[in-house]
Motif scaffolding. Structure first.
Motif, PDB file in Angstrom:
ATOM      1  N   GLU A  81       0.364  -1.044  -0.175  1.00  0.00           N
ATOM      2  CA  GLU A  81       0.100   0.317  -0.108  1.00  0.00           C
ATOM      3  C   GLU A  81       0.820   0.875   0.026  1.00  0.00           C
ATOM      4  O   GLU A  81       1.302   1.464   0.417  1.00  0.00           O
ATOM      5  N   THR A  82       0.439   2.319  -0.697  1.00  0.00           N
ATOM      6  CA  THR A  82       1.082   3.684  -1.135  1.00  0.00           C
ATOM      7  C   THR A  82       0.749   4.630   0.046  1.00  0.00           C
ATOM      8  O   THR A  82      -0.288   4.284  -0.627  1.00  0.00           O
ATOM      9  N   PRO A 110      -2.714   3.434  -9.014  1.00  0.00           N
ATOM     10  CA  PRO A 110      -1.026   3.375  -8.671  1.00  0.00           C
ATOM     11  C   PRO A 110      -1.242   4.424  -7.297  1.00  0.00           C
ATOM     12  O   PRO A 110      -2.496   5.416  -7.497  1.00  0.00           O
ATOM     13  N   ALA A 111      -0.916   4.883  -6.434  1.00  0.00           N
ATOM     14  CA  ALA A 111      -0.438   5.563  -5.276  1.00  0.00           C
ATOM     15  C   ALA A 111      -1.544   4.717  -4.151  1.00  0.00           C
ATOM     16  O   ALA A 111      -1.722   5.795  -3.233  1.00  0.00           O
ATOM     17  N   SER A 112      -1.597   3.662  -4.008  1.00  0.00           N
ATOM     18  CA  SER A 112      -2.363   2.427  -3.417  1.00  0.00           C
ATOM     19  C   SER A 112      -2.317   1.914  -3.385  1.00  0.00           C
ATOM     20  O   SER A 112      -1.053   1.499  -3.261  1.00  0.00           O
ATOM     21  N   TYR A 113      -3.629   1.164  -3.191  1.00  0.00           N
ATOM     22  CA  TYR A 113      -2.839  -0.651  -3.093  1.00  0.00           C
ATOM     23  C   TYR A 113      -2.153  -0.946  -3.919  1.00  0.00           C
ATOM     24  O   TYR A 113      -2.704  -0.881  -5.348  1.00  0.00           O
TER      25      TYR A 113
END
Lengths: 151, 235
Positions: A81-82, A110-113
């Motif tokens: 996760e980001t 992108p930028a998440s899980y």
């Protein structure tokens, strides 16, 4: 002012109780998992890694969790996760897997899980697909075709 | 002040607290994306950092293994980001954005340098950086430095980075937490603004055009600036 506060608090409490009360009633039966829109960006500049994104849907009445992934094309796969905090981006592994709620879905994006696809054994070209095997807490195994494309 | 009124205030405080907790709970349960804060508000022209912030006086190593300083880039605007190549999720996003910014600038992009500074010098050798940045655009600059120099550089842009502990047995498998803004430096060598992750490309492009337009006059105005606006100005 006073009455308004109490009224708002009351409404909020009722809403919260209603929300919690309704949750357990949906958690019966089994999970029913499907995956759609699975894709990866092509690895950039000779990097032997990319990330995989998809929508994981659970139409069953029981929550489930994505706990591990394997693939012929990659030596190492992790669920990450980001998170963003004050402009600082941090990627973290989810050691307990990614929960998929009953009658709900989780979008890996992108930028998440996302799934970290590391130690790639071969190049991945735009337009091709590769296979991931997703394993869930319930024991369910699901093969997924991931399309390599630009976002 | 009588006790009855104090009691009433306490009651109001308690109710207020409950409301706050309940509302926060509702937000968490209904809108996890909101609570995670991954969607920054677009800021036209970026977040201004004061017109006269200096850039750090540091020597980095570029993708061709040559020393590079911010002074070397003076005369061009610089679009800068911090990141690392073993970052398949977020970093390709802002590298792709940089490519789109360059394309949108057209012929004006001749007056702009695009640079990724790697905060992972252990794995990002000049060779690895060259492969990575040129995969996005052959003109992109990749640079890195030793940890002390990197710290100085990142801190000068109000940023942070931290190499995380490896989660598995492989000591070379780790992530790096880092500030993910796009920074804009003017042709006069002054840091102008920063753009939060996810800022639409058009907003950055207009910011770049603004500093290119202002490029010729800023040396005069610089002398009139107050030192209070540049708390981290480099020596």
């Amino acid at each position: 002012m006073k009455f308004k506060s109490i009224f708002v608090a009351g409404l909020a409490v009722i809403a919260l109780v209603a929300c919690n009360a309704s949750a357990p009633s949906t958690q019966t039966g089994t999970s029913d998992i499907t995956v759609k829109d699975a894709w990866s960006r092509p690895p950039m500049g000779g990097m032997a890694m990319t990330a995989a994104y998809m929508v994981i849907e659970n139409t069953g009445g029981s929550p489930d969790a994505l706990v591990s992934i394997s693939s012929d094309v990659a030596g190492s796969l992790e669920i990450h996760e980001t998170k963003e905090n004050n402009g600082v981006m941090q990627m973290q592994e989810l050691p307990n897997g990614l929960e998929i709620p009953a009658n709900g879905s989780v979008t890996l994006k992108p930028a998440s899980y996302h799934i970290m696809v590391m130690d790639l054994k071969r190049e991945l070209q735009i337009g091709e697909t590769y296979k991931l095997m997703l394993r869930f807490k319930s024991g369910k195994e699901l093969p997924v075709d991931v399309t390599v494309r630009e976002p | 002040m009588d006790t009855k009124s104090d009691g009433f205030k306490v009651l109001l405080g308690v109710i207020g607290g409950i409301v706050a907790i309940v509302v926060f709970g509702l937000v968490l349960s209904f809108a996890p994306e909101l609570a995670r804060g991954t969607q920054p508000t677009p800021t036209p022209g970026g977040i201004s950092v004061g017109q006269y912030r200096g850039v750090p006086n540091v020597t980095l190593i570029d993708q061709d293994n040559r020393p590079i300083t911010f002074d070397n880039l003076r005369g061009r605007a610089v679009v800068l980001a911090f990141g690392y190549t073993h970052c398949p999720d977020v970093c390709p996003l802002f590298m792709s954005d940089m490519r789109k910014i360059k394309q949108a600038l057209g012929s004006e992009s001749d007056k702009v340098a695009f640079m990724l500074i790697s905060v992972d010098p252990k794995r990002d050798t000049p060779e690895a950086l060259k492969r990575y940045v040129t995969a996005f655009d052959p003109s992109f600059i990749g640079a890195t430095a030793d940890d002390a120099t990197l710290q100085k550089t990142v801190y000068a842009f109000d940023g942070v980075y931290e190499i995380q502990k490896p989660t598995g047995n492989d000591p070379n498998s780790y992530t790096v937490a880092h500030t993910a803004f796009i920074y804009l430096i003017g042709p006069d060598g002054k840091w102008k603004s920063k753009f939060p992750f996810g800022t639409p490309v058009n907003a950055v492009v207009s910011g770049v055009r603004d500093v290119l337009r202002a490029g010729g006059t800023s040396n005069t105005t610089m002398k009139m600036s107050s030192p209070l606006t540049s708390p981290l100005q480099s020596p």
